[in-house]
Scaffold this motif. Structure first.
Motif, mmCIF file in Angstrom:
data_model
loop_
_atom_site.group_PDB
_atom_site.id
_atom_site.type_symbol
_atom_site.label_atom_id
_atom_site.label_comp_id
_atom_site.label_asym_id
_atom_site.label_seq_id
_atom_site.Cartn_x
_atom_site.Cartn_y
_atom_site.Cartn_z
ATOM 1 N N GLU A 79 0.834 -1.193 0.000
ATOM 2 C CA GLU A 79 0.000 0.000 0.000
ATOM 3 C C GLU A 79 0.871 1.245 0.000
ATOM 4 O O GLU A 79 2.024 1.212 0.427
ATOM 5 C CB GLU A 79 -0.878 0.046 1.257
ATOM 6 C CG GLU A 79 -1.894 -1.052 1.359
ATOM 7 C CD GLU A 79 -2.670 -1.006 2.662
ATOM 8 O OE1 GLU A 79 -3.768 -1.584 2.686
ATOM 9 O OE2 GLU A 79 -2.198 -0.422 3.658
ATOM 10 N N VAL A 80 0.290 2.336 -0.460
ATOM 11 C CA VAL A 80 0.947 3.640 -0.370
ATOM 12 C C VAL A 80 0.543 4.255 0.966
ATOM 13 O O VAL A 80 -0.637 4.376 1.267
ATOM 14 C CB VAL A 80 0.532 4.563 -1.537
ATOM 15 C CG1 VAL A 80 1.163 5.937 -1.378
ATOM 16 C CG2 VAL A 80 0.910 3.948 -2.872
ATOM 17 N N TRP A 81 1.535 4.622 1.755
ATOM 18 C CA TRP A 81 1.301 5.228 3.055
ATOM 19 C C TRP A 81 1.840 6.639 3.038
ATOM 20 O O TRP A 81 2.605 7.024 2.162
ATOM 21 C CB TRP A 81 1.998 4.436 4.158
ATOM 22 C CG TRP A 81 1.289 3.184 4.572
ATOM 23 C CD1 TRP A 81 0.678 2.282 3.757
ATOM 24 C CD2 TRP A 81 1.134 2.691 5.884
ATOM 25 N NE1 TRP A 81 0.157 1.257 4.482
ATOM 26 C CE2 TRP A 81 0.428 1.477 5.804
ATOM 27 C CE3 TRP A 81 1.542 3.137 7.125
ATOM 28 C CZ2 TRP A 81 0.100 0.723 6.919
ATOM 29 C CZ3 TRP A 81 1.226 2.380 8.242
ATOM 30 C CH2 TRP A 81 0.503 1.187 8.134
ATOM 31 N N GLY A 82 1.449 7.418 4.026
ATOM 32 C CA GLY A 82 1.949 8.774 4.167
ATOM 33 C C GLY A 82 2.028 9.159 5.630
ATOM 34 O O GLY A 82 1.468 8.481 6.498
ATOM 35 N N LEU A 83 2.746 10.237 5.886
ATOM 36 C CA LEU A 83 2.847 10.781 7.233
ATOM 37 C C LEU A 83 2.601 12.272 7.148
ATOM 38 O O LEU A 83 3.306 12.984 6.432
ATOM 39 C CB LEU A 83 4.232 10.523 7.835
ATOM 40 C CG LEU A 83 4.480 11.124 9.223
ATOM 41 C CD1 LEU A 83 3.600 10.442 10.276
ATOM 42 C CD2 LEU A 83 5.940 11.009 9.603
ATOM 43 N N SER A 84 1.573 12.749 7.850
ATOM 44 C CA SER A 84 1.288 14.178 7.946
ATOM 45 C C SER A 84 1.865 14.686 9.254
ATOM 46 O O SER A 84 1.626 14.099 10.307
ATOM 47 C CB SER A 84 -0.218 14.442 7.930
ATOM 48 O OG SER A 84 -0.750 14.137 6.671
ATOM 49 N N VAL A 85 2.630 15.773 9.169
ATOM 50 C CA VAL A 85 3.272 16.337 10.347
ATOM 51 C C VAL A 85 2.765 17.755 10.532
ATOM 52 O O VAL A 85 2.740 18.548 9.595
ATOM 53 C CB VAL A 85 4.813 16.345 10.198
ATOM 54 C CG1 VAL A 85 5.460 16.948 11.431
ATOM 55 C CG2 VAL A 85 5.333 14.943 9.933
ATOM 56 N N SER A 86 2.333 18.069 11.746
ATOM 57 C CA SER A 86 1.941 19.430 12.105
ATOM 58 C C SER A 86 2.795 19.843 13.301
ATOM 59 O O SER A 86 3.458 18.998 13.896
ATOM 60 C CB SER A 86 0.454 19.487 12.459
ATOM 61 O OG SER A 86 0.226 18.875 13.708
ATOM 62 N N PRO A 87 2.785 21.103 13.685
ATOM 63 C CA PRO A 87 3.597 21.516 14.837
ATOM 64 C C PRO A 87 3.221 20.802 16.139
ATOM 65 O O PRO A 87 4.044 20.671 17.029
ATOM 66 C CB PRO A 87 3.327 23.017 14.951
ATOM 67 C CG PRO A 87 2.946 23.431 13.581
ATOM 68 C CD PRO A 87 2.203 22.258 12.999
ATOM 69 N N PHE B 42 -0.281 8.950 10.658
ATOM 70 C CA PHE B 42 -0.022 8.116 9.492
ATOM 71 C C PHE B 42 -1.303 7.976 8.688
ATOM 72 O O PHE B 42 -2.400 7.989 9.236
ATOM 73 C CB PHE B 42 0.489 6.737 9.927
ATOM 74 C CG PHE B 42 1.904 6.776 10.406
ATOM 75 C CD1 PHE B 42 2.954 6.740 9.498
ATOM 76 C CD2 PHE B 42 2.190 6.877 11.755
ATOM 77 C CE1 PHE B 42 4.264 6.792 9.934
ATOM 78 C CE2 PHE B 42 3.501 6.928 12.199
ATOM 79 C CZ PHE B 42 4.533 6.892 11.280
ATOM 80 N N GLN B 43 -1.145 7.830 7.373
ATOM 81 C CA GLN B 43 -2.278 7.718 6.469
ATOM 82 C C GLN B 43 -2.019 6.615 5.447
ATOM 83 O O GLN B 43 -0.871 6.258 5.197
ATOM 84 C CB GLN B 43 -2.461 9.027 5.701
ATOM 85 C CG GLN B 43 -2.685 10.239 6.569
ATOM 86 C CD GLN B 43 -2.538 11.508 5.763
ATOM 87 O OE1 GLN B 43 -1.448 12.041 5.682
ATOM 88 N NE2 GLN B 43 -3.614 11.976 5.177
ATOM 89 N N THR B 44 -3.094 6.097 4.893
ATOM 90 C CA THR B 44 -2.996 5.191 3.752
ATOM 91 C C THR B 44 -3.798 5.792 2.613
ATOM 92 O O THR B 44 -4.776 6.516 2.844
ATOM 93 C CB THR B 44 -3.536 3.777 4.062
ATOM 94 O OG1 THR B 44 -4.903 3.871 4.464
ATOM 95 C CG2 THR B 44 -2.719 3.095 5.136
ATOM 96 N N TYR B 45 -3.388 5.470 1.394
ATOM 97 C CA TYR B 45 -4.099 5.973 0.232
ATOM 98 C C TYR B 45 -5.107 4.930 -0.212
ATOM 99 O O TYR B 45 -4.773 3.765 -0.413
ATOM 100 C CB TYR B 45 -3.125 6.292 -0.901
ATOM 101 C CG TYR B 45 -3.820 6.896 -2.094
ATOM 102 C CD1 TYR B 45 -4.302 8.189 -2.034
ATOM 103 C CD2 TYR B 45 -4.007 6.166 -3.262
ATOM 104 C CE1 TYR B 45 -4.958 8.754 -3.115
ATOM 105 C CE2 TYR B 45 -4.654 6.727 -4.345
ATOM 106 C CZ TYR B 45 -5.124 8.018 -4.268
ATOM 107 O OH TYR B 45 -5.765 8.568 -5.331
ATOM 108 N N ASP B 46 -6.360 5.343 -0.345
ATOM 109 C CA ASP B 46 -7.432 4.472 -0.820
ATOM 110 C C ASP B 46 -7.626 4.754 -2.305
ATOM 111 O O ASP B 46 -8.227 5.769 -2.672
ATOM 112 C CB ASP B 46 -8.715 4.748 -0.045
ATOM 113 C CG ASP B 46 -9.868 3.846 -0.453
ATOM 114 O OD1 ASP B 46 -9.693 3.019 -1.378
ATOM 115 O OD2 ASP B 46 -10.946 3.974 0.148
#
Length: 193
Positions: A63-71, A76-80
């Motif tokens: 799967e394609v995953w992602g990481l969103s970073v805020s202050p 973590f996220q996955t792409y549907d």
């Protein structure tokens, strides 16, 4: 000897108490500063370990995953691909994480711009932003993309707290994620296993 009594004068007692107070304050500040430094380091190492774990899961699940970073934290996220949007993961150990009091996160990563559909009409990559994306998916576009082949967006996630030296978790996109004090060379970095 008849007029001299054994004991301390009031001035001597006040002087000793003042010295003890100064020493106690110095020790307390040194201990609390060391604790804050340890929190910054531990959080950078936690981020590095979590990203390595996510990289392994993306590879395992294909799967394609992602990481969103805020202050104030990261998620973590996955792409549907069916819905065409990013979904925030809500399963342990990938639950969204909020920063402890006093800690701040910053990310330095460049995902680039998404090209328009190619000549065959194929959709562009899901993890690259386009200039006309006014409303990204509800989960938002991730700061870091983690591909099913194990590749990752080159990045540096910086963990800081006030005036303390910041730590970072970083990778060149292929090598393992390392945690180190900000600006330290990779040879001196802490390797996360």
């Amino acid at each position: 000897m008849a007029g001299r009594h054994a004991g301390f004068t009031l001035l001597e007692l006040l002087l000793v108490m003042t010295i003890i107070g100064i020493l106690a304050a110095t020790v307390t500040l040194a201990v609390s500063d060391a604790g804050a430094r340890q929190r910054v380091q531990a959080e950078a190492e936690r981020v590095a370990l979590a990203i390595e774990l996510a990289r392994t899961e993306a590879l395992t699940r294909n799967e394609v995953w992602g990481l969103s970073v805020s202050p104030t934290g990261y998620a973590f996220q996955t792409y549907d691909p069916e819905a065409g949007e990013w979904q925030v993961l809500d399963e342990p150990p990938f639950l969204p994480r909020r920063a402890e009091d006093g800690l701040l996160f910053a990310v330095q990563a460049e995902l680039g711009q998404r090209p328009q559909a190619d000549e065959d009409g194929e959709a562009p990559s899901p993890f690259l932003a386009s200039e006309d994306d006014d409303a990204p998916s509800p989960a938002g576009l991730p700061s870091i993309a983690i591909l099913p082949g194990g590749e990752i967006t080159p990045f540096e996630v910086v963990v800081s707290s006030g005036d303390l030296p910041p730590w970072s978790a970083r990778s060149d996109g292929i090598a393992r994620v390392l945690a180190a004090p900000q600006g330290e060379s990779e040879a001196q970095s802490t390797r996360v296993r």
